[in-house]
Design an enzyme around this catalytic site. Structure first.
Site, PDB file in Angstrom:
ATOM      1  N   GLU A 153      -3.191   8.804  -1.670  1.00 38.45           N
ATOM      2  CA  GLU A 153      -2.419   7.564  -1.544  1.00 38.45           C
ATOM      3  C   GLU A 153      -1.578   7.247  -2.780  1.00 38.45           C
ATOM      4  O   GLU A 153      -1.331   6.092  -3.092  1.00 38.45           O
ATOM      5  CB  GLU A 153      -3.365   6.376  -1.262  1.00 38.45           C
ATOM      6  CG  GLU A 153      -4.423   6.686  -0.230  1.00 38.45           C
ATOM      7  CD  GLU A 153      -5.223   5.482   0.198  1.00 38.45           C
ATOM      8  OE1 GLU A 153      -6.121   5.100  -0.564  1.00 38.45           O
ATOM      9  OE2 GLU A 153      -4.947   4.921   1.265  1.00 38.45           O
ATOM     10  N   GLU A 154      -1.183   8.276  -3.495  1.00 36.41           N
ATOM     11  CA  GLU A 154      -0.486   8.032  -4.752  1.00 36.41           C
ATOM     12  C   GLU A 154       0.907   8.639  -4.816  1.00 36.41           C
ATOM     13  O   GLU A 154       1.790   8.097  -5.457  1.00 36.41           O
ATOM     14  CB  GLU A 154      -1.322   8.603  -5.921  1.00 36.41           C
ATOM     15  CG  GLU A 154      -2.581   7.792  -6.152  1.00 36.41           C
ATOM     16  CD  GLU A 154      -3.600   8.507  -7.008  1.00 36.41           C
ATOM     17  OE1 GLU A 154      -3.425   9.713  -7.265  1.00 36.41           O
ATOM     18  OE2 GLU A 154      -4.577   7.863  -7.404  1.00 36.41           O
ATOM     19  N   GLU A 201     -18.515   7.037  -4.281  1.00 36.93           N
ATOM     20  CA  GLU A 201     -17.291   7.843  -4.205  1.00 36.93           C
ATOM     21  C   GLU A 201     -17.241   8.852  -5.357  1.00 36.93           C
ATOM     22  O   GLU A 201     -16.920  10.015  -5.181  1.00 36.93           O
ATOM     23  CB  GLU A 201     -16.082   6.913  -4.272  1.00 36.93           C
ATOM     24  CG  GLU A 201     -14.747   7.602  -4.156  1.00 36.93           C
ATOM     25  CD  GLU A 201     -13.588   6.630  -4.363  1.00 36.93           C
ATOM     26  OE1 GLU A 201     -13.466   6.069  -5.471  1.00 36.93           O
ATOM     27  OE2 GLU A 201     -12.812   6.422  -3.413  1.00 36.93           O
ATOM     28  N   TRP A 255       0.844  -1.202   0.000  1.00 37.79           N
ATOM     29  CA  TRP A 255       0.000   0.000   0.000  1.00 37.79           C
ATOM     30  C   TRP A 255       0.875   1.246   0.000  1.00 37.79           C
ATOM     31  O   TRP A 255       2.075   1.136   0.250  1.00 37.79           O
ATOM     32  CB  TRP A 255      -0.921   0.009   1.244  1.00 37.79           C
ATOM     33  CG  TRP A 255      -2.181   0.777   0.998  1.00 37.79           C
ATOM     34  CD1 TRP A 255      -2.506   2.007   1.488  1.00 37.79           C
ATOM     35  CD2 TRP A 255      -3.263   0.380   0.157  1.00 37.79           C
ATOM     36  NE1 TRP A 255      -3.743   2.391   0.999  1.00 37.79           N
ATOM     37  CE2 TRP A 255      -4.227   1.415   0.181  1.00 37.79           C
ATOM     38  CE3 TRP A 255      -3.528  -0.743  -0.636  1.00 37.79           C
ATOM     39  CZ2 TRP A 255      -5.414   1.363  -0.556  1.00 37.79           C
ATOM     40  CZ3 TRP A 255      -4.713  -0.803  -1.359  1.00 37.79           C
ATOM     41  CH2 TRP A 255      -5.634   0.238  -1.316  1.00 37.79           C
ATOM     42  N   ASP A 295       0.367  11.163  -0.079  1.00 36.18           N
ATOM     43  CA  ASP A 295      -0.674  12.187   0.039  1.00 36.18           C
ATOM     44  C   ASP A 295      -2.005  11.536   0.384  1.00 36.18           C
ATOM     45  O   ASP A 295      -2.110  10.313   0.447  1.00 36.18           O
ATOM     46  CB  ASP A 295      -0.777  12.981  -1.271  1.00 36.18           C
ATOM     47  CG  ASP A 295      -1.323  12.156  -2.423  1.00 36.18           C
ATOM     48  OD1 ASP A 295      -1.051  10.933  -2.479  1.00 36.18           O
ATOM     49  OD2 ASP A 295      -2.041  12.706  -3.256  1.00 36.18           O
TER      50      ASP A 295
HETATM   51  C1  NOJ Z   1      -9.154   6.445  -1.877  1.00 36.91           C
HETATM   52  C2  NOJ Z   1      -8.920   7.874  -1.528  1.00 36.91           C
HETATM   53  O1  NOJ Z   1      -7.960   8.412  -2.412  1.00 36.91           O
HETATM   54  C3  NOJ Z   1      -8.438   7.991  -0.092  1.00 36.91           C
HETATM   55  O2  NOJ Z   1      -8.285   9.330   0.241  1.00 36.91           O
HETATM   56  C4  NOJ Z   1      -9.423   7.353   0.857  1.00 36.91           C
HETATM   57  O3  NOJ Z   1      -8.886   7.381   2.143  1.00 36.91           O
HETATM   58  C5  NOJ Z   1      -9.716   5.931   0.433  1.00 36.91           C
HETATM   59  N1  NOJ Z   1     -10.083   5.867  -0.946  1.00 36.91           N
HETATM   60  C6  NOJ Z   1     -10.857   5.343   1.259  1.00 36.91           C
HETATM   61  O4  NOJ Z   1     -12.012   6.082   1.082  1.00 36.91           O
END
Ligand code: NOJ
Length: 581
Positions: free
Chosen positions: A213-214, A432, A154, A210
């Site tokens: 998550e990227e 989302e 991750w 960030d």
């Molecule tokens: C992906 C999002 O980019 C991240 O900010 C979020 O914490 C997770 N999904 C879970 O919702």
């Protein structure tokens, strides 16, 4: 100063220009705008609240298997599997719940906060791939919903988590203290909170993934929320008589505030979301920063990126405009109308579009309090969306310019809610994302954070004023000092026989080991062949995973699984002796 008559004429002429575009898609969809937004919010508020509560264990209707106080991101288990608990999503969700409790809107939710607290206290102690409670594990981004560690690969660590969690608990702690529970806070809450605050103090200037998550670098949102947490943490410590931490928190808070200014892209009028990543940096990271840092006592302060500050308004315009031409569903809107927005240029997200509305509602709250709008060179482009010939100046509430601007910004803000309304299915569920082509829901269904973002935007529209976190009267230090992170010098030795043309390289899970990027891998020296060797400075007390790779021209061969995994010592140096496998 122009006369009121000229201003009225300007506003009238501008209204005609807007009408000349004809009815926008949203206006065609919803004939009576005011009634529609009110009825959307009236209908959607209870749905959002129920949707949010359904995703919290142990008894949420969509979160079976989640332990008490655990927030699932979404019940979606396939494409994507979101049946995990992210510290960020959970903390922001409980910030909304805590706001409902402390404002007196719904004190029946207090028990849920207590369950959340017990759950987070347990999670802090769960060893995970980022480390243990004392070696970096607090910044692990997500856990399984039974509170065990998620051990898959991750984007970790994500250092906004401990700060966001701290902010939520500080909100609760201050309310408990005001209600005579200082002893409970001191004995129970403070030790948990202190772990997170100490973590922020000691690790803020290490690289982080960030919030999306990227990108692994420094991130504006993360820096800003860390700043907030340390400021309010220091104030709480004072109340609780925990004098020993105050100066450390304040010192690093000042460094964070200083660092926060360095994301400014003055020439282009926005704040760059991340120091790395290679994208434009236009990102809802910055809009979320503004609403998360809202503190009406700070007025329109630019240093803390208040929603009505010149820099935050300029940034909002650049951000919103970047979505006008890239989504089919945004075609046909006037240049000053609301459109769907996403995290950055990809599919629209409910939470980012709600966040734009929320920033604007927050700005309106402060202008109303100040009875004045100040327009300067930085914010002029933003305001000229509504009065094209507007001049810089300070417009008091008695002026027609002020009224026109307030009405226009309110309509602009409502427009973002209406965009989401347009793409909300009839059952009120919020996924989302929605597609850029036709606005149909996309990705994880019933995203907890989407519901939370609806609730906070609606609350801001209602004039909800959050408690101050201490943003008022801060000064940015004239030079930024880094908080030195202890490093250790690590020598990697690997026994590997190679053929002519082959070389051995090293990659791993931290930026010092090039974040697993084979293109940027660190070359090892063959001076003591067949031992290949390199010495690298790594952060102390950190769990790292790494692998050796062999490269021959464009051919890349990775050593076989599993990754090597090792925790660096707190200081000094170390040598690792491995064999190629
Ligand atoms: C992906 C999002 O980019 C991240 O900010 C979020 O914490 C997770 N999904 C879970 O919702």
């Amino acid at each position: 100063m122009r006369s009121v008559g000229v201003l009225l004429l300007t506003a009238f002429a501008f209204a005609c220009v807007v009408n000349a575009f004809g009815r926008t898609p949203v206006e065609s969809y919803i004939a009576n705008r005011q009634t529609s937004i009110d009825s959307y919010i009236a209908n959607q508020s209870p749905i959002a609240k129920l949707g949010l509560l359904a995703n919290i264990g142990p008894d949420g209707s969509k979160s079976s298997g989640a332990k008490a106080g655990v927030v699932i991101a979404s019940p979606n288990t396939v494409d994507p599997n979101y049946l995990y608990s992210w510290i960020r999503d959970a903390s922001l969700t409980f910030k909304v719940i805590a706001e409902k409790v402390v404002s007196g809107e719904d004190t029946s939710l207090r028990g849920k906060i207590d369950q959340f607290f017990e759950s987070q206290k347990r999670l802090q102690q769960v060893s995970n791939p980022s480390g243990t409670v004392s070696t970096g594990g607090l910044a692990e981004p997500k856990f399984n919903i039974d509170e065990t560690a998620f051990t898959g690969s991750w984007g970790r660590p994500q250092r906004d988590g401990p700060a966001l969690r701290a902010t939520t608990f500080i909100l609760y702690a201050n309310w408990l203290i005001a209600n005579g529970n200082i002893t409970w806070v001191t004995r129970n809450l403070w030790p948990v909170l202190k772990l997170d605050l100490d973590y922020v103090q000691n690790n803020w200037n290490r690289s982080t993934f960030d919030l999306w998550e990227e990108i692994n670098s420094s991130s504006f949102f993360t820096t800003a929320v860390q700043h907030r947490a340390l400021r309010e943490g220091a104030t709480l410590a004072q109340k609780l008589g925990q004098a020993d931490v105050i100066s450390g928190y304040n010192t690093q808070a000042a460094n964070l505030l200083c660092f926060q200014q360095t994301y400014k892209n003055i020439a282009r009028g926005y704040f760059t979301a991340n120091t790395g990543g290679g994208r434009s940096g236009i990102d809802s990271n910055t809009i979320l920063t503004s609403i998360h840092l809202f503190d009406p006592t700070a007025g329109c302060d630019a240093a803390t990126f208040q929603p009505c500050s010149d820099v935050a308004l300029s940034n909002l315009k650049v951000y919103v405009d970047s979505f006008r031409s890239i989504y089919a569903i945004n075609n046909g809107f006037a240049a000053n109308e609301a459109v769907a927005t996403g995290r950055y240029p990809e599919d629209p997200w409910y939470l980012s579009t709600f966040a734009v509305a929320e920033q604007l509602y927050d700005a309106l709250i402060v202008w109303e309090q100040q009875q004045r709008i100040n327009v300067n060179a930085t914010s002029l482009t933003f305001f000229r969306q509504f009065i094209p010939n507007l001049a810089t100046g300070s417009y008091a509430a008695s002026t027609s310019t002020y009224s026109t601007l307030v009405t226009s910004v309110k309509n602009f803000a409502d427009g973002f809610i209406l965009i989401n309304a347009k793409y909300t299915p009839s059952d009120g569920s919020l996924a989302e994302q929605y597609t850029r082509a036709n606005g149909s829901p996309l990705s994880a269904r019933d995203l907890t954070w989407s519901y939370a973002s609806a609730l906070t935007a609606f609350a801001a529209r209602d004039g909800f004023i959050p408690p101050s976190w201490g943003a008022s009267g801060l000064t940015v230090p004239s030079s930024c000092a880094a908080n030195p992170v202890p490093t250790v010098s690590v020598t990697f030795n690997v026994q590997a026989t190679t053929v002519f043309g082959e070389n051995i390289f090293l990659v791993g899970s931290v930026s010092e080991l090039r974040n697993w990027s084979p293109d940027n891998a660190i070359p090892l020296s063959s001076a003591s062949y067949p031992t290949w060797s390199v010495t690298v400075d790594l952060p102390g007390s950190t769990i790292v995973e790494y692998k050796y790779i062999r490269k021959n021209g464009n051919d890349v061969v990775w050593a076989s699984d599993p990754n090597w995994r090792w925790e660096t010592p707190a200081s000094g140096s170390a040598t690792l002796n491995d064999n190629w496998r």
